[in-house]
Design an enzyme around this catalytic site. Sequence first.
Site, PDB file in Angstrom:
ATOM      1  CB  SER A  99       8.657   7.430  10.376  1.00  0.00           C
ATOM      2  OG  SER A  99       8.959   6.291   9.767  1.00  0.00           O
ATOM      3  N   GLY A 100      11.945   7.496  10.355  1.00  0.00           N
ATOM      4  CA  GLY A 100      13.390   7.352  11.227  1.00  0.00           C
ATOM      5  C   GLY A 100      13.861   8.807  11.457  1.00  0.00           C
ATOM      6  CB  CYS A 158       7.466   5.578   7.232  1.00  0.00           C
ATOM      7  SG  CYS A 158       8.378   4.544   6.550  1.00  0.00           S
ATOM      8  CB  ILE A 193      -2.260   5.654   2.967  1.00  0.00           C
ATOM      9  CG1 ILE A 193      -2.523   7.254   3.009  1.00  0.00           C
ATOM     10  CG2 ILE A 193      -3.031   4.838   1.832  1.00  0.00           C
ATOM     11  CD1 ILE A 193      -1.714   7.554   1.851  1.00  0.00           C
ATOM     12  CB  THR A 200      16.792   8.899   1.373  1.00  0.00           C
ATOM     13  OG1 THR A 200      17.757   7.978   1.404  1.00  0.00           O
ATOM     14  CG2 THR A 200      17.353  10.299   1.384  1.00  0.00           C
ATOM     15  CG  LEU A 242       0.315 -10.741  -0.905  1.00  0.00           C
ATOM     16  CD1 LEU A 242       0.900 -12.079  -0.016  1.00  0.00           C
ATOM     17  CD2 LEU A 242      -0.209 -11.238  -2.186  1.00  0.00           C
ATOM     18  CD  GLU A 243       0.286  -4.062   4.072  1.00  0.00           C
ATOM     19  OE1 GLU A 243       0.310  -2.987   3.702  1.00  0.00           O
ATOM     20  OE2 GLU A 243       0.809  -4.587   5.353  1.00  0.00           O
ATOM     21  N   GLY A 269       8.737  -4.945  -4.738  1.00  0.00           N
ATOM     22  CA  GLY A 269       9.789  -4.622  -4.110  1.00  0.00           C
ATOM     23  C   GLY A 269      10.160  -3.295  -3.854  1.00  0.00           C
ATOM     24  CG  HIS A 279     -12.566 -16.553  28.672  1.00  0.00           C
ATOM     25  ND1 HIS A 279     -12.659 -17.506  27.556  1.00  0.00           N
ATOM     26  CD2 HIS A 279     -13.861 -16.654  29.050  1.00  0.00           C
ATOM     27  CE1 HIS A 279     -13.790 -18.214  27.385  1.00  0.00           C
ATOM     28  NE2 HIS A 279     -14.589 -17.656  28.392  1.00  0.00           N
TER      29      HIS A 279
END
Lengths: 506, 511
Positions: free
Chosen positions: A23-24, A57, A63, A158, A200-201, A300, A480
């Site tokens: 996306s960059g 990205c 997704i 990339t 975790l996602e 990672g 509120h």
Amino acid sequence: MDPPDTLSPGLYDYDLLVIGGGSGGLAVAKEAAGFMKKVLFLDLLAPSPRGAERGSCSDIDSIRKFLQQASLLRQAIQDSQKYGWRFKQEVLHDWSELVQAVQGQVRSASLELKRELRSCGVSHLNAHGRIVAPRTVEVTDVDGRKRRLTAETLVVATGTTPQCLCIPGETEYCITSKDLLSLPRPPGRTLVVGGSAEGLECAGFLSGLGLPVTVALTPDLLPGFDQKTARKIENHMIVAGVDFLYRCSLSKVEQTKDATSGDSAAAPQQGREGTLRVTVISKEGQTLQKDFDTVLVAVGRKACTSDIGLESVGVQRCRDSGRILVNERDQTSVDHIYAIGSVQHGRRSATGLSVHAGKLLARRLYGGGSVLCDYTCVPTVVLTPLEYAACGLSEEKAKLTFGEANVEAYHSHYWPLEWILPARNKNSCYVKVVCHIPDHERVVGLHIMGPNAGDILQGFAAAMKCGLTKQQLDATVGIHPGSAQVLTSLTQTQRMSEALMVRGNC
Amino acid sequence: MAALCRGRHRWKTNSLHVFTRNLTVKYDYDLVVIGGGSGGLACSKEAAQLGQKVAVLDYVEPSAQGTKWGLGGTCVNVGCIPKKLMHQAALLGSAVKDAKKYGWQISGTVSHDWATMSDAVQNHVRSLNWGHRVQLQDKKVKYLNLKGSLLDEHTVKGLSKAGKETILTAKNIVIATGGRPKYPTNVPGAMEHGITSDDIFWLKKSPGKTLVVGASYVALECAGFLTGIGLDTTVMVRSIALRGFDQQIAGLVTDYMEDYGTRFAWQSVPKRVDKLSSGALQVTWTNTQTGNESQDTYDSVLWAVGRAPETKALGLDKLGVQLNKETGKIVVAADESTSVPNIYAFGDISEGRPELTPTAIKAGKLLAHRLAGQSTELMNYNNVATTVFTPLEYGCVGLSEEEAERRHAKDGIEVYHAFYKPLEFTVAERDAKQCYIKVICERGGDQKILGLHFTGPNAGEVTQGFALGFQCGASYSHLLQTVGIHPTCAEEVVKVNITKRSGLDATVTGC
């Protein structure tokens, strides 16, 4: 649209050539085209064992959001009954229907993107780029056809690709997050390897869909994140039924003898319970074997900088990570070559950041702009079951930077009004505001855990750009009823909470 | 002689007053607060915390239909809280529909049971009533379930339901009695057969096919959740919707509601309400454009034509407390003081203030601090953010476009805007054409932000952080420098870049 075969008037084929579909890169390309520059955008990364990897990205983020939404809707369905909705109790999930719907969206977004690039005037090639000379890129398309194109300025965007565990059986049987939707059948009993945000996602999404999930926390839980909040995310997932394996490592993955034979090169086919056997070694050296239908590796990501020709022109990279070294102007060690996004060394990785940086770079290159991207206060969101959004420093980082005595962390649990009827846990949702005391209690870190944390954080991130202080937070009237308003009335500090605990021990 | 005596006596009385005041007269309380709503409770608790002797009087006059409730005021009992919960019920109905697109197999029909929802909501409200009682006890605030009125500047009379009187004296008196829904005065049958927001949240049975008269946020929010839980709902609007709010946005909100299934009867004024032998209500109304009369039957008619301040029974005219002639609200100064020394008023009852819970709470706390001599800080009522919880939520802070034009002239402002599509809507195949962002800035210079408007899911949550920007003097350039959080809806606010002036298409595309 395809680039013309003949050289355009002027020295180079293009003003700007962007390598990488992140996306960059997209953002620089579009913005540059807006300044009437001739831009080429190459979005294919090196073909992987499983086939061509598409631009990262935009697809991945959509997704993630859709998967999160699908799992949140399960919660919504359960809650709705407390609000009076009546329907047949048993609600099952059809994985293939979800996959179809999501892939359909991704496809139309992809077409939309192509259309947009065309209308912006950005030339786009589904091809791989390798730098062969300071201003020359060898472009290889999907058919293998090669040619050389020149550009005055190059941008490398990339992105990253999942790191591997490098254990036997990984390439044959394990998947990464981007393969989830390509599975021919539901993931079933899943092992997620890695405590990264990505891991975790995924664990959260699958667990939310009703699947049994185990997470092997190797090496760490949410490295780099505020650790107190990381623990809370973990606890929330444990309560939701996710199993965690601690202090262990995987040694191998193999098919069990129950698995159907044939097609062993591809991912496991017809899912029978536990077709993959994982060997886990605990820190003490004990060996354990567990069976799963799917093993998802998320330990990672590493930068995709290895075969795009950076060495040939002297673009310096960090030796360990392979990420590109850049200055505050996003420039590499070679003047006319820039890098944007997660390929950069020493910077956070987030789509919003890449897009922002990309736009600013284009403005500096072609629009006479001078604004540099501020990499210090980047808001991000993790789409775990308890959504976590943060901007600025973690509590630990703040204490390290300013000294413990100069940091005040205000915090509070809160109970969203919508959770009251379904009687969901009162002490899950949490906010923390980290302040730098000597500097007017300036807010240097803001952390939110709860539904829609990302949407809540955005405005606060803009306020932090204006130099937000605790006093200004307190002076703002809350909306509120709402969850976000809790941030405008924080009185309890971490210091006070800890003091209370110490007293209790007497 | 008698006259002289009388005159002297009067003079003596005044000086006696002054004289005794100087001798630290023993009032029963340092502070008596009339009204146990958001403002009254916040003020009394804060004052008690600062060491003052405080009493709060709260009394609910039953509605015309006989509905009554406990401690906590409008917000807790017949406002924000039950409203948001019922709004959530409606949203969850949409979620259940969306879920099918995400692969969730919900077979058979999906229906809604009013009683399950209302029981749950009412139980929660009751727990809040209880919670407030406990809090007052904890903070040592004396709570009296009495109808308060003023006898003089230092004396309050409390009347119980049974008619028993209690007299309290106080150094300072604060009036925070709020408001109640109005009934139309010229529509026969309105009061006998219609309900208001005082009643809707306490109904034991579903209101059924409902006509909501009015186009305030109360009307639209109620019509919104009624539609969302599957009821046939019509909104009858005399002229415009959401008066006082940005009108372009008001249009988007009502457009969405129409797409969502709420019927609108525009430019219509009800003439009479009759009860039929079947029990249904027959409403006759006139179209103000054509002059034609129409009729239809409904199970319920909900009047949401405005709120009136609760001042009648307070005895204010006797004391000379100045009221605004038009609105009937109490005229107050910047420090919440009325025309009578040591009598203060704030919250919905006071003139020119936003009718919002958080402002009442904050103003109440600041007032308590000032009365205890602890500070001089005044309440800042500017740039208070607010959210309308219609099916398409609308959050805003600062000026509407109309107001900005009025103050700065069209040439003096730059309006950035964008139509965006929440990512979650795509798989759900939901229409997003009214999801919109508008940021109104000063033209030129730093482009200070004058107003910010957002329609979309969780608008309140999105708007809160931007409201802070107003405290910090945020400008358009600050927005530009802020990194967007992806993937969210809120990120579109910091990416807004098309101006209305340019005339370009403001639809957000792609990544």
